[in-house]
Design an enzyme around this catalytic site. Structure first.
Site, PDB file in Angstrom:
ATOM      1  N   CYS A 168     -59.112  58.110  78.644  1.00 16.62           N
ATOM      2  CA  CYS A 168     -58.673  58.515  79.636  1.00 16.62           C
ATOM      3  C   CYS A 168     -60.586  59.162  79.456  1.00 16.62           C
ATOM      4  O   CYS A 168     -60.924  58.846  79.050  1.00 16.62           O
ATOM      5  CB  CYS A 168     -58.386  60.044  79.067  1.00 16.62           C
ATOM      6  SG  CYS A 168     -56.735  60.378  78.962  1.00 16.62           S
ATOM      7  N   ARG A 183     -61.225  54.236  82.711  1.00 17.21           N
ATOM      8  CA  ARG A 183     -60.682  54.289  81.710  1.00 17.21           C
ATOM      9  C   ARG A 183     -59.053  54.618  81.495  1.00 17.21           C
ATOM     10  O   ARG A 183     -58.792  54.875  80.252  1.00 17.21           O
ATOM     11  CB  ARG A 183     -61.492  55.575  81.097  1.00 17.21           C
ATOM     12  CG  ARG A 183     -62.654  55.362  81.032  1.00 17.21           C
ATOM     13  CD  ARG A 183     -63.877  56.666  81.098  1.00 17.21           C
ATOM     14  NE  ARG A 183     -63.086  56.757  79.912  1.00 17.21           N
ATOM     15  CZ  ARG A 183     -63.842  56.688  77.617  1.00 17.21           C
ATOM     16  NH1 ARG A 183     -64.516  55.634  77.943  1.00 17.21           N
ATOM     17  NH2 ARG A 183     -63.603  56.916  77.119  1.00 17.21           N
ATOM     18  N   TRP A 201     -54.992  58.524  80.856  1.00 17.78           N
ATOM     19  CA  TRP A 201     -53.949  57.199  80.286  1.00 17.78           C
ATOM     20  C   TRP A 201     -53.150  57.830  79.788  1.00 17.78           C
ATOM     21  O   TRP A 201     -53.514  58.048  78.442  1.00 17.78           O
ATOM     22  CB  TRP A 201     -55.124  56.499  79.963  1.00 17.78           C
ATOM     23  CG  TRP A 201     -54.223  55.088  79.076  1.00 17.78           C
ATOM     24  CD1 TRP A 201     -54.850  54.065  80.611  1.00 17.78           C
ATOM     25  CD2 TRP A 201     -53.573  54.662  78.494  1.00 17.78           C
ATOM     26  NE1 TRP A 201     -53.233  52.213  79.446  1.00 17.78           N
ATOM     27  CE2 TRP A 201     -53.391  53.327  78.676  1.00 17.78           C
ATOM     28  CE3 TRP A 201     -53.431  55.171  77.052  1.00 17.78           C
ATOM     29  CZ2 TRP A 201     -52.579  52.614  76.727  1.00 17.78           C
ATOM     30  CZ3 TRP A 201     -52.730  54.549  76.166  1.00 17.78           C
ATOM     31  CH2 TRP A 201     -51.729  53.695  76.347  1.00 17.78           C
ATOM     32  N   ASN A 223     -59.586  63.867  76.326  1.00 14.77           N
ATOM     33  CA  ASN A 223     -59.467  62.606  76.140  1.00 14.77           C
ATOM     34  C   ASN A 223     -58.429  62.140  74.524  1.00 14.77           C
ATOM     35  O   ASN A 223     -59.724  62.925  73.711  1.00 14.77           O
ATOM     36  CB  ASN A 223     -60.675  61.941  76.649  1.00 14.77           C
ATOM     37  CG  ASN A 223     -60.873  60.289  75.815  1.00 14.77           C
ATOM     38  OD1 ASN A 223     -59.706  59.602  76.155  1.00 14.77           O
ATOM     39  ND2 ASN A 223     -61.811  59.703  76.213  1.00 14.77           N
ATOM     40  N   GLY A 224     -57.632  60.980  74.258  1.00 15.36           N
ATOM     41  CA  GLY A 224     -57.609  61.156  72.913  1.00 15.36           C
ATOM     42  C   GLY A 224     -55.825  61.745  72.371  1.00 15.36           C
ATOM     43  O   GLY A 224     -55.583  61.529  73.118  1.00 15.36           O
ATOM     44  N   GLU A 259     -58.686  33.573  75.308  1.00 17.17           N
ATOM     45  CA  GLU A 259     -59.496  34.876  76.460  1.00 17.17           C
ATOM     46  C   GLU A 259     -59.333  34.007  78.035  1.00 17.17           C
ATOM     47  O   GLU A 259     -58.693  35.114  78.003  1.00 17.17           O
ATOM     48  CB  GLU A 259     -61.045  34.368  76.917  1.00 17.17           C
ATOM     49  CG  GLU A 259     -61.492  34.686  77.598  1.00 17.17           C
ATOM     50  CD  GLU A 259     -61.703  37.078  77.008  1.00 17.17           C
ATOM     51  OE1 GLU A 259     -60.954  36.950  76.762  1.00 17.17           O
ATOM     52  OE2 GLU A 259     -62.020  37.696  78.128  1.00 17.17           O
ATOM     53  N   LYS A 300     -57.590  36.799  80.267  1.00 12.51           N
ATOM     54  CA  LYS A 300     -57.512  37.417  81.370  1.00 12.51           C
ATOM     55  C   LYS A 300     -56.380  37.275  82.869  1.00 12.51           C
ATOM     56  O   LYS A 300     -56.194  37.973  83.299  1.00 12.51           O
ATOM     57  CB  LYS A 300     -58.576  36.456  81.871  1.00 12.51           C
ATOM     58  CG  LYS A 300     -60.300  36.711  80.990  1.00 12.51           C
ATOM     59  CD  LYS A 300     -60.334  37.755  81.837  1.00 12.51           C
ATOM     60  CE  LYS A 300     -60.388  39.027  80.601  1.00 12.51           C
ATOM     61  NZ  LYS A 300     -60.956  39.225  79.694  1.00 12.51           N
ATOM     62  N   GLU A 329     -53.767  39.656  81.790  1.00 15.18           N
ATOM     63  CA  GLU A 329     -54.486  41.425  82.369  1.00 15.18           C
ATOM     64  C   GLU A 329     -54.091  41.230  83.614  1.00 15.18           C
ATOM     65  O   GLU A 329     -54.073  42.962  84.039  1.00 15.18           O
ATOM     66  CB  GLU A 329     -55.775  40.962  81.886  1.00 15.18           C
ATOM     67  CG  GLU A 329     -55.980  41.667  79.881  1.00 15.18           C
ATOM     68  CD  GLU A 329     -57.828  42.362  80.233  1.00 15.18           C
ATOM     69  OE1 GLU A 329     -58.182  43.189  79.511  1.00 15.18           O
ATOM     70  OE2 GLU A 329     -58.555  41.363  80.627  1.00 15.18           O
ATOM     71  N   HIS A 336     -45.733  21.364  67.812  1.00 12.06           N
ATOM     72  CA  HIS A 336     -45.233  22.235  66.910  1.00 12.06           C
ATOM     73  C   HIS A 336     -44.436  23.113  68.158  1.00 12.06           C
ATOM     74  O   HIS A 336     -44.092  23.965  67.203  1.00 12.06           O
ATOM     75  CB  HIS A 336     -46.227  21.998  66.038  1.00 12.06           C
ATOM     76  CG  HIS A 336     -47.159  21.361  65.155  1.00 12.06           C
ATOM     77  ND1 HIS A 336     -46.157  20.728  64.525  1.00 12.06           N
ATOM     78  CD2 HIS A 336     -47.701  21.059  65.394  1.00 12.06           C
ATOM     79  CE1 HIS A 336     -47.386  19.868  64.311  1.00 12.06           C
ATOM     80  NE2 HIS A 336     -48.321  19.746  64.658  1.00 12.06           N
ATOM     81  N   LYS A 374     -60.009  51.066  80.147  1.00 12.49           N
ATOM     82  CA  LYS A 374     -61.593  50.148  79.826  1.00 12.49           C
ATOM     83  C   LYS A 374     -61.617  49.564  78.333  1.00 12.49           C
ATOM     84  O   LYS A 374     -61.771  49.515  77.647  1.00 12.49           O
ATOM     85  CB  LYS A 374     -62.480  50.306  80.340  1.00 12.49           C
ATOM     86  CG  LYS A 374     -63.981  48.934  80.312  1.00 12.49           C
ATOM     87  CD  LYS A 374     -62.960  47.989  80.417  1.00 12.49           C
ATOM     88  CE  LYS A 374     -64.760  46.810  80.593  1.00 12.49           C
ATOM     89  NZ  LYS A 374     -64.512  46.183  80.403  1.00 12.49           N
TER      90      LYS A 374
HETATM   91  C1  AGP Z   1     -60.708  42.512  77.546  1.00  9.94           C
HETATM   92  O1  AGP Z   1     -60.652  42.395  79.309  1.00  9.94           O
HETATM   93  C2  AGP Z   1     -59.807  43.818  77.694  1.00  9.94           C
HETATM   94  N1  AGP Z   1     -59.654  44.291  78.443  1.00  9.94           N
HETATM   95  C3  AGP Z   1     -59.726  44.596  76.149  1.00  9.94           C
HETATM   96  O2  AGP Z   1     -58.935  43.580  75.557  1.00  9.94           O
HETATM   97  C4  AGP Z   1     -60.965  44.677  75.088  1.00  9.94           C
HETATM   98  O3  AGP Z   1     -61.868  43.216  75.207  1.00  9.94           O
HETATM   99  C5  AGP Z   1     -60.507  44.920  74.115  1.00  9.94           C
HETATM  100  O4  AGP Z   1     -59.768  46.573  74.315  1.00  9.94           O
HETATM  101  C6  AGP Z   1     -61.643  45.414  73.345  1.00  9.94           C
HETATM  102  O5  AGP Z   1     -62.966  46.723  73.850  1.00  9.94           O
HETATM  103  P1  AGP Z   1     -64.184  47.144  73.665  1.00  9.94           P
HETATM  104  O6  AGP Z   1     -64.900  45.396  73.426  1.00  9.94           O
HETATM  105  O7  AGP Z   1     -64.353  47.491  73.917  1.00  9.94           O
HETATM  106  O8  AGP Z   1     -64.292  46.988  71.871  1.00  9.94           O
END
Ligand code: AGP
Length: 615
Positions: free
Chosen positions: A2, A27, A74, A100-101, A488, A492, A495, A511, A610
């Site tokens: 958050c 966030r 969030w 936040n938490g 990766e 992407k 996401e 496999h 994020k």
């Molecule tokens: C990556 O595109 C994602 N947003 C997510 O997997 C991110 O890499 C992961 O949460 C780790 O974040 P950080 O590098 O800030 O620790």
């Protein structure tokens, strides 16, 4: 997870709080809200959805108050509803709180408070903390010190979990209280104003003078001063630091989205990651934050990397590079797994935590577990003063500038660049020759312009993305150090476009995953390694033989057969070990343009945030 903002100063708080929330929206964006304290009364606005929904409400209220707190959520405990949006006001009306938490023991505390006459209007754990502070405030009636700070202190001593909070009390009209534990909280020190926030981006346009709060510290902010104490009420003498971000770094500029901006910033961000980090004779690299001496590093006989998401993918690439250049065995663990696995580690193990935000709770916990076991623990992170940066024994800053888009792009390629340089450094401490070092440094220095060349293909890649945007499933396939890039690329796409995508080692496809191949399931192949191109081409033939569409990323030197792939993206030739950096860029563009073609919210994808500061 958050974003929180607190403001006290000379300006009307509403707009400062709204502007700050907008910069923290990455966030979390399930709901937003704010509370202004004016003449001993809270004005509270809160609404599900984006910050702009609260901004519309605020235009009508026009509250003149110059102190307030705000929050973009969030959701953890409690659904996405107006009632569950922060701030939460205690049932006696005394306390306003944003958080936040996660308060893990919120239920027994809730029952206790209900037994003392407090009522609840939401399903959140945060409202419990708001009422708990009010409860202690009430019982401290005769207290002769700062009653609200003491109430916060006593409440937090009862809390199990994580928090970054900002608190207002109607009896203290000029004061904001902040506190943190495992969730970030930073104080911006402006001209006659103070701004408390989850990270610097919330106030970077107003001030770049910051105080990084540490876990178990409580900050009390008045109109013309602030003070910090520990949970044991000991005074903390914090220093005011300056962040070196250009103020416009948090602005979109001429781009349509932050993800687009950050993809196109990569020539510069890769350059920044390398700047000043090559030796005079350009045969190796060096990092000021690597606190182990060459002698100590020579005795390391195992390296463990921990990270989450994209950071974990960069760790997988590091494994290939360091084992190749330095012949040091490398292990890679999901941070969330490492912290509970009690992995047997050798006594000469070095641990790296990789985290763009430096606040990912799983990665922070892995760092703390590594340090608990007594291992030297270094961090590779992008945020100066972040919790992981401060709790590590040293490390390397990425220097990528703020990464606002939820999907990591420039931070990821910066990590790959730095990890390549780390492999060079470790290799040259051991058996990597001077000539090989020189050659690799030359290859590294070519990266920015090679990435720029790939970015020039943006329109071409956009057309490919549009052609495949209707599909519901994808496979991403690569071998050796390109397998993590397949992972990766799949992440992407998942996401930002919500398409189901999986990454696999190319040879692994036969496999099992090959059962998925059909005209409805395209495969993206990373066919960039000349030494094994024949193997990869065989895998592509297997897909084509089953009617599967193929998009291939390749290089001139691989002499990829014409008409074999349905769509071909050619990237510049580069040192074999740097192929992961270049191969990532087309996949970022592909995901970005696919997201746009599917009208997804590319910078704020559904369900994501994020920085994941909960377990
Ligand atoms: C990556 O595109 C994602 N947003 C997510 O997997 C991110 O890499 C992961 O949460 C780790 O974040 P950080 O590098 O800030 O620790």
């Amino acid at each position: 997870m958050c974003g929180i903002v607190g403001y006290v100063g000379k300006n009307a708080a509403v707009q400062v709080l709204i502007d700050g929330l907008k910069r923290l929206e990455y966030r979390g964006y399930d709901s937003a809200g704010l509370a202004i304290l004016d003449k001993g009364v809270f004005s509270v606005l809160k609404k599900t959805g984006r910050v702009v929904n609260v901004e519309k409400l605020a235009r009508k209220s026009k509250s003149p108050g110059t102190i307030g707190i705000s929050h973009t959520r969030w959701a953890t405990h409690g659904g996405v509803t107006d009632n569950n949006a922060h701030p939460h006001i205690s049932s006696d009306g005394k306390i306003a709180l944003v958080h936040n938490g996660v308060i893990e023991n919120f239920l027994p505390l809730k029952h206790f408070l209900e037994g003392h006459g407090f009522t609840f209007s939401s399903e959140t754990d945060t409202e419990v903390l708001s009422n708990l502070i009010a409860y202690h405030y009430k019982t401290l009636g005769g207290y002769n010190g700062n009653r609200v700070i003491e109430s916060v202190r006593q409440s937090l001593m009862q809390v199990e979990g994580t928090y970054g909070i900002a608190v207002l009390c109607t009896d203290y009209p000029d004061q904001i209280i902040g506190a943190r534990k495992s969730s970030p909280l930073i104080l911006g020190v402006g001209q006659g104003e103070y701004i408390l926030a989850s990270d610097v981006t919330a106030f970077a346009l107003r001030t770049q003078n910051v105080v990084f709060l540490r876990d178990d510290e409580i900050v009390c902010i008045n109109r013309d001063e602030f003070s910090i104490t520990t949970m044991e009420d000991n005074r903390v003498h914090a220093s005011i630091e300056t962040v070196d971000w250009a103020p416009d770094a948090v602005e979109l500029g001429d781009y349509k989205h932050f993800m687009e901006k950050e993809i196109f910033e990569q020539p510069q961000s890769i350059e920044n990651a390398m700047r000043g980090r090559f030796s005079q004779d350009s045969s190796t690299s060096h990092f000021g934050g690597l606190t182990l001496t060459p002698q100590e590093l020579r005795h390391i006989d195992r390296i463990l990397f921990c990270g989450c998401g994209s950071a974990w993918h960069s760790c997988l690439v590091a494994e290939h590079l360091i084992e190749r250049f330095a012949r040091i065995p490398v292990e890679v663990e999901y941070a969330s797994e490492f912290r509970y696995r009690n992995a047997p580690l050798d006594k000469h193990t070095l641990v790296f935590i990789v985290s763009q935000s430096g606040e990912t709770l799983d990665s922070l916990a892995a760092l703390q577990e590594s340090k608990r076991k007594g291992y030297p623990t270094l961090a590779i992170t992008n945020v100066v003063g972040s919790t992981i940066a401060r709790e590590s024994d040293g490390g390397i800053y990425q220097r990528s500038g703020p990464e606002i888009g939820v999907a990591s792009t420039k931070a990821f390629t910066a990590q790959l660049t730095i990890l390549s340089m780390l492999a060079l450094y470790l290799g040259r401490l051991r058996d990597m020759s001077y000539e090989d070092g020189i050659r690799f440094v030359e290859a590294l220095k070519m990266l920015p312009q090679q990435v720029a060349q790939i970015l020039n293909q943006a329109e071409y890649i956009q057309a490919i993305a549009h052609k495949y945007a209707h599909h519901r499933d994808f496979l991403f396939l690569g071998r050796q150090s390109l397998f993590p890039i397949a992972l990766e690329g799949a992440l992407k796409l998942k996401e930002v476009s919500y398409i189901h995508a999986e990454g696999y080692p190319a040879a692994e496809m036969k496999h099992g995953p090959i059962a998925l191949i059909s005209p409805e399931c395209p495969s993206v192949f990373l066919a960039t390694q000349k030494s094994i191109i024949k193997k990869t081409l065989s895998n592509i033939q297997e897909v084509k033989a089953r009617g599967g569409p193929v998009i291939a990323v390749t290089t001139e030197e691989c002499h990829f057969p014409k008409n074999l792939a349905d769509d071909l993206i050619v990237i510049p030739h580069c040192h074999e070990a740097l192929k992961p950096v270049l191969a990532t860029v087309p996949l970022q563009l592909f995901a970005y343009y696919t997201s746009l073609a599917r009208n997804c919210d590319v910078d704020k994808p559904r369900n994501l945030a994020k920085s994941v500061t909960v377990e």
